[in-house]
Design a protein around this motif. Structure first.
Motif, PDB file in Angstrom:
ATOM      1  N   LEU A   1       0.808  -1.221   0.000  1.00 42.00           N
ATOM      2  CA  LEU A   1       0.000   0.000   0.000  1.00 42.00           C
ATOM      3  C   LEU A   1       0.842   1.273   0.000  1.00 42.00           C
ATOM      4  O   LEU A   1       0.428   2.290  -0.535  1.00 42.00           O
ATOM      5  N   GLY A   2       1.992   1.230   0.627  1.00 41.45           N
ATOM      6  CA  GLY A   2       2.794   2.430   0.809  1.00 41.45           C
ATOM      7  C   GLY A   2       2.420   3.100   2.118  1.00 41.45           C
ATOM      8  O   GLY A   2       1.327   2.903   2.656  1.00 41.45           O
ATOM      9  N   VAL A   3       3.326   3.915   2.620  1.00 35.22           N
ATOM     10  CA  VAL A   3       3.162   4.468   3.963  1.00 35.22           C
ATOM     11  C   VAL A   3       1.955   5.398   4.087  1.00 35.22           C
ATOM     12  O   VAL A   3       1.215   5.336   5.073  1.00 35.22           O
ATOM     13  N   TRP A   4       1.694   6.230   3.104  1.00 31.58           N
ATOM     14  CA  TRP A   4       0.604   7.197   3.248  1.00 31.58           C
ATOM     15  C   TRP A   4      -0.759   6.523   3.222  1.00 31.58           C
ATOM     16  O   TRP A   4      -1.641   6.843   4.011  1.00 31.58           O
ATOM     17  N   LYS A   5      -0.954   5.583   2.302  1.00 32.54           N
ATOM     18  CA  LYS A   5      -2.233   4.871   2.224  1.00 32.54           C
ATOM     19  C   LYS A   5      -2.429   4.011   3.474  1.00 32.54           C
ATOM     20  O   LYS A   5      -3.526   3.921   4.011  1.00 32.54           O
ATOM     21  N   THR A   6      -1.345   3.384   3.949  1.00 31.65           N
ATOM     22  CA  THR A   6      -1.424   2.580   5.166  1.00 31.65           C
ATOM     23  C   THR A   6      -1.878   3.432   6.345  1.00 31.65           C
ATOM     24  O   THR A   6      -2.783   3.051   7.090  1.00 31.65           O
ATOM     25  N   MET A   7      -1.267   4.591   6.517  1.00 35.70           N
ATOM     26  CA  MET A   7      -1.637   5.449   7.639  1.00 35.70           C
ATOM     27  C   MET A   7      -3.065   5.968   7.497  1.00 35.70           C
ATOM     28  O   MET A   7      -3.789   6.089   8.490  1.00 35.70           O
ATOM     29  N   GLU A   8      -3.477   6.235   6.278  1.00 34.51           N
ATOM     30  CA  GLU A   8      -4.858   6.681   6.043  1.00 34.51           C
ATOM     31  C   GLU A   8      -5.844   5.609   6.509  1.00 34.51           C
ATOM     32  O   GLU A   8      -6.844   5.915   7.163  1.00 34.51           O
TER      33      GLU A   8
ATOM     34  N   ASP B   1      -8.749   8.942   9.753  1.00 33.06           N
ATOM     35  CA  ASP B   1      -9.003  10.329  10.145  1.00 33.06           C
ATOM     36  C   ASP B   1      -9.326  10.500  11.627  1.00 33.06           C
ATOM     37  O   ASP B   1     -10.064  11.401  12.014  1.00 33.06           O
ATOM     38  N   GLN B   2      -8.793   9.604  12.445  1.00 30.67           N
ATOM     39  CA  GLN B   2      -8.996   9.710  13.881  1.00 30.67           C
ATOM     40  C   GLN B   2      -7.710  10.209  14.533  1.00 30.67           C
ATOM     41  O   GLN B   2      -6.621   9.955  14.045  1.00 30.67           O
ATOM     42  N   THR B   3      -7.870  10.884  15.652  1.00 28.87           N
ATOM     43  CA  THR B   3      -6.705  11.317  16.415  1.00 28.87           C
ATOM     44  C   THR B   3      -6.236  10.161  17.291  1.00 28.87           C
ATOM     45  O   THR B   3      -6.949   9.154  17.459  1.00 28.87           O
ATOM     46  N   ARG B   4      -5.070  10.336  17.859  1.00 28.90           N
ATOM     47  CA  ARG B   4      -4.536   9.339  18.791  1.00 28.90           C
ATOM     48  C   ARG B   4      -5.529   9.101  19.925  1.00 28.90           C
ATOM     49  O   ARG B   4      -5.797   7.958  20.302  1.00 28.90           O
ATOM     50  N   ASN B   5      -6.105  10.159  20.457  1.00 27.60           N
ATOM     51  CA  ASN B   5      -7.056  10.027  21.564  1.00 27.60           C
ATOM     52  C   ASN B   5      -8.340   9.308  21.139  1.00 27.60           C
ATOM     53  O   ASN B   5      -8.920   8.565  21.924  1.00 27.60           O
ATOM     54  N   ASP B   6      -8.782   9.527  19.907  1.00 30.79           N
ATOM     55  CA  ASP B   6      -9.958   8.803  19.401  1.00 30.79           C
ATOM     56  C   ASP B   6      -9.689   7.299  19.410  1.00 30.79           C
ATOM     57  O   ASP B   6     -10.528   6.512  19.853  1.00 30.79           O
TER      58      ASP B   6
END
Length: 118
Positions: A93-100, A105-110
């Motif tokens: 997937l690549g790093v950006w798609k993986t992180m998406e 679109d959630q924060t760490r706290n979410d």
């Protein structure tokens, strides 16, 4: 990097993410497992697009060296992949798609809230 150094590397990564502060987590393992399985299934579907989960499994099986049945179990959330399979799918997937996909679109706290942390 060898598997012997993996725990140390993961530990330093966690410390880095916590801005150098060590923190103890008590996690709801069931919720964390379900979240991880669901996000991995999304990643599989993105990495091996198909009109059905059967087609996704058919495409992914030869690349990952797993049976179609095993991949169908991952897609349905019935079982979890080993870390090597997670790395392979993330590399595809690549790093950006993986992180998406992983953050959705959630924060760490979410995300911590979803797995029992507040």
């Amino acid at each position: 990097m060898s598997f012997k150094t993996l725990p140390r590397v993961i530990s330093s990564g966690v410390k880095f993410l916590l801005n150098g502060r060590e923190k103890s987590f008590v996690v709801n393992r069931v919720e964390a497992r379900e979240l991880a399985r669901s996000r991995f299934a999304e990643a599989l579907r993105e990495a091996f697009p198909g009109v059905s989960d059967n087609e996704v499994a058919r495409r992914a099986a030869p690349v990952l060296g797993r049976s179609e049945r095993q991949i169908q179990n991952w897609l349905s959330g019935m079982s979890s992949p080993v870390i090597e399979d997670v790395y392979t799918v993330c590399a595809i997937l690549g790093v950006w798609k993986t992180m998406e996909i992983l953050t959705a679109d959630q924060t760490r706290n979410d995300i911590l809230g979803q797995i029992g942390q507040r």
